[in-house]
Design a protein around this motif. Structure first.
Motif, PDB file in Angstrom:
ATOM      1  N   PRO A 203      -4.449   6.510  -3.607  1.00  0.00           N
ATOM      2  CA  PRO A 203      -3.535   5.358  -3.626  1.00  0.00           C
ATOM      3  C   PRO A 203      -4.095   4.220  -4.461  1.00  0.00           C
ATOM      4  O   PRO A 203      -5.312   4.119  -4.658  1.00  0.00           O
ATOM      5  CB  PRO A 203      -3.426   4.976  -2.146  1.00  0.00           C
ATOM      6  N   PRO A 204      -3.249   3.362  -4.966  1.00  0.00           N
ATOM      7  CA  PRO A 204      -3.728   2.226  -5.770  1.00  0.00           C
ATOM      8  C   PRO A 204      -4.635   1.319  -4.945  1.00  0.00           C
ATOM      9  O   PRO A 204      -4.525   1.250  -3.717  1.00  0.00           O
ATOM     10  CB  PRO A 204      -2.436   1.513  -6.181  1.00  0.00           C
TER      11      PRO A 204
ATOM     12  N   SER B  83      -3.961  -0.885  -1.301  1.00  0.00           N
ATOM     13  CA  SER B  83      -2.761  -0.362  -0.653  1.00  0.00           C
ATOM     14  C   SER B  83      -2.835  -0.444   0.868  1.00  0.00           C
ATOM     15  O   SER B  83      -1.808  -0.403   1.540  1.00  0.00           O
ATOM     16  CB  SER B  83      -2.541   1.094  -1.071  1.00  0.00           C
ATOM     17  N   GLY B  84      -4.026  -0.504   1.438  1.00  0.00           N
ATOM     18  CA  GLY B  84      -4.143  -0.601   2.885  1.00  0.00           C
ATOM     19  C   GLY B  84      -4.436   0.743   3.519  1.00  0.00           C
ATOM     20  O   GLY B  84      -4.211   1.807   2.922  1.00  0.00           O
TER      21      GLY B  84
ATOM     22  N   SER C  61      -1.615   3.618   3.814  1.00  0.00           N
ATOM     23  CA  SER C  61      -0.960   4.037   2.570  1.00  0.00           C
ATOM     24  C   SER C  61      -1.581   5.326   2.061  1.00  0.00           C
ATOM     25  O   SER C  61      -2.770   5.585   2.263  1.00  0.00           O
ATOM     26  CB  SER C  61      -1.080   2.941   1.505  1.00  0.00           C
TER      27      SER C  61
ATOM     28  N   ALA D 270      -0.797   8.505  -1.286  1.00  0.00           N
ATOM     29  CA  ALA D 270      -0.049   8.732  -2.537  1.00  0.00           C
ATOM     30  C   ALA D 270      -0.013  10.219  -2.868  1.00  0.00           C
ATOM     31  O   ALA D 270      -0.907  10.988  -2.487  1.00  0.00           O
ATOM     32  CB  ALA D 270      -0.670   7.946  -3.690  1.00  0.00           C
TER      33      ALA D 270
ATOM     34  N   LEU E 253       8.151   3.186  -0.150  1.00  0.00           N
ATOM     35  CA  LEU E 253       7.419   3.794  -1.270  1.00  0.00           C
ATOM     36  C   LEU E 253       7.616   2.991  -2.540  1.00  0.00           C
ATOM     37  O   LEU E 253       8.601   2.266  -2.710  1.00  0.00           O
ATOM     38  CB  LEU E 253       7.821   5.255  -1.470  1.00  0.00           C
ATOM     39  N   THR E 254       6.657   3.164  -3.434  1.00  0.00           N
ATOM     40  CA  THR E 254       6.728   2.647  -4.800  1.00  0.00           C
ATOM     41  C   THR E 254       6.343   3.780  -5.743  1.00  0.00           C
ATOM     42  O   THR E 254       5.704   4.763  -5.336  1.00  0.00           O
ATOM     43  CB  THR E 254       5.797   1.446  -5.015  1.00  0.00           C
TER      44      THR E 254
ATOM     45  N   ARG F 227       7.094   2.374 -12.622  1.00  0.00           N
ATOM     46  CA  ARG F 227       8.142   1.795 -11.798  1.00  0.00           C
ATOM     47  C   ARG F 227       9.515   2.148 -12.378  1.00  0.00           C
ATOM     48  O   ARG F 227       9.688   2.276 -13.585  1.00  0.00           O
ATOM     49  CB  ARG F 227       7.992   0.276 -11.698  1.00  0.00           C
TER      50      ARG F 227
ATOM     51  N   THR G 104       3.515   6.290  -4.071  1.00  0.00           N
ATOM     52  CA  THR G 104       2.674   5.700  -3.031  1.00  0.00           C
ATOM     53  C   THR G 104       3.556   5.349  -1.837  1.00  0.00           C
ATOM     54  O   THR G 104       4.557   4.623  -1.981  1.00  0.00           O
ATOM     55  CB  THR G 104       1.954   4.447  -3.541  1.00  0.00           C
TER      56      THR G 104
ATOM     57  N   HIS H 280       3.820   3.914   2.251  1.00  0.00           N
ATOM     58  CA  HIS H 280       3.155   3.042   3.228  1.00  0.00           C
ATOM     59  C   HIS H 280       3.901   3.172   4.548  1.00  0.00           C
ATOM     60  O   HIS H 280       5.129   3.028   4.600  1.00  0.00           O
ATOM     61  CB  HIS H 280       3.171   1.586   2.760  1.00  0.00           C
TER      62      HIS H 280
END
Length: 209
Positions: free
Chosen positions: A87-88, A91-92, A95, A97, A124-125, A129, A145, A147
């Motif tokens: 995950p980026p 992200s926490g 999260s 991905a 999600l993202t 994008r 990703t 969450h």
């Protein structure tokens, strides 16, 4: 004293001298003119060929197909699961991905305007994008990703999870559900369990404090 001189040929025995062949008047001029004639002939042929090429009929450009003859975007787009992805940053703990591959087989380019999933407790993202475009014959890697926003509304074991993807080309706009298979279901279930266990640990730590 007798002297011996050159023997004179007898009458009728003289050897005739060879008579050389005189060159025909004008012959060298004719030989010199042949290369010039060949060069003129070649030049005339080139000029004639150029005229024919320049005056040839020009075919009109092909007519592009009408929109009604183009394929629908859902008919030419495929989404396949690649595997988990880091995950980026930032992200926490809840999260995670995944990486998927989106490919377009034919027709005009396709624009992905939205990607979503069916569970209420997840957001999600995507990277890149939305919206993003993909041309025919090309494939694009997408990192999704997710969450967890509420563990009580996500399944413990995802049976047949899917992604909803909104697609657009010059023919139509469609929303297509892509079932990514057993590997994606297993990876999603494991990721949800880890994310919700992180939430339980976070709540426990908060109570202990």
């Amino acid at each position: 004293m007798n002297a011996i001189g050159p023997v004179e040929p007898g009458e009728g025995t003289a050897v005739p001298r060879p008579v050389g062949r005189r060159p025909t008047p004008g012959r060298p001029t004719a030989l010199r003119g042949r290369p010039l004639a060949a060069a003129l002939t070649a030049a005339l042929l080139l000029v004639a060929g150029g005229c024919l090429y320049a005056t040839r009929p020009h075919l009109p450009p092909p007519t592009p197909p009408a929109p009604s003859q183009l394929p629908y975007p859902a008919q030419v787009v495929y989404v396949t699961f690649v595997g988990p992805h880091a995950p980026p940053p930032g992200s926490g703990p809840q999260s995670f991905a995944f990486e998927v591959l989106l490919s377009v087989d034919a027709g005009p380019e396709v624009t992905v305007t939205r990607v979503s999933q069916p569970y209420a407790g997840l957001s999600l993202t995507t990277a890149p994008r939305t919206p993003f475009r993909t041309e025919a014959g090309a494939a694009r890697t997408i990192v999704i990703t997710m969450h967890v926003t509420e563990c009580g509304t996500v399944p413990e074991n995802a049976g047949l999870p899917f992604l909803d993807v909104t697609l657009r080309n010059t023919r139509a706009i469609q929303e297509q559900s892509f079932i990514l298979g057993a590997r994606y279901a297993q990876a999603l279930s494991r990721a949800l369990q880890v994310a919700c266990s992180n939430e339980s640990g976070h709540h426990q730590n908060a109570r202990d404090a």
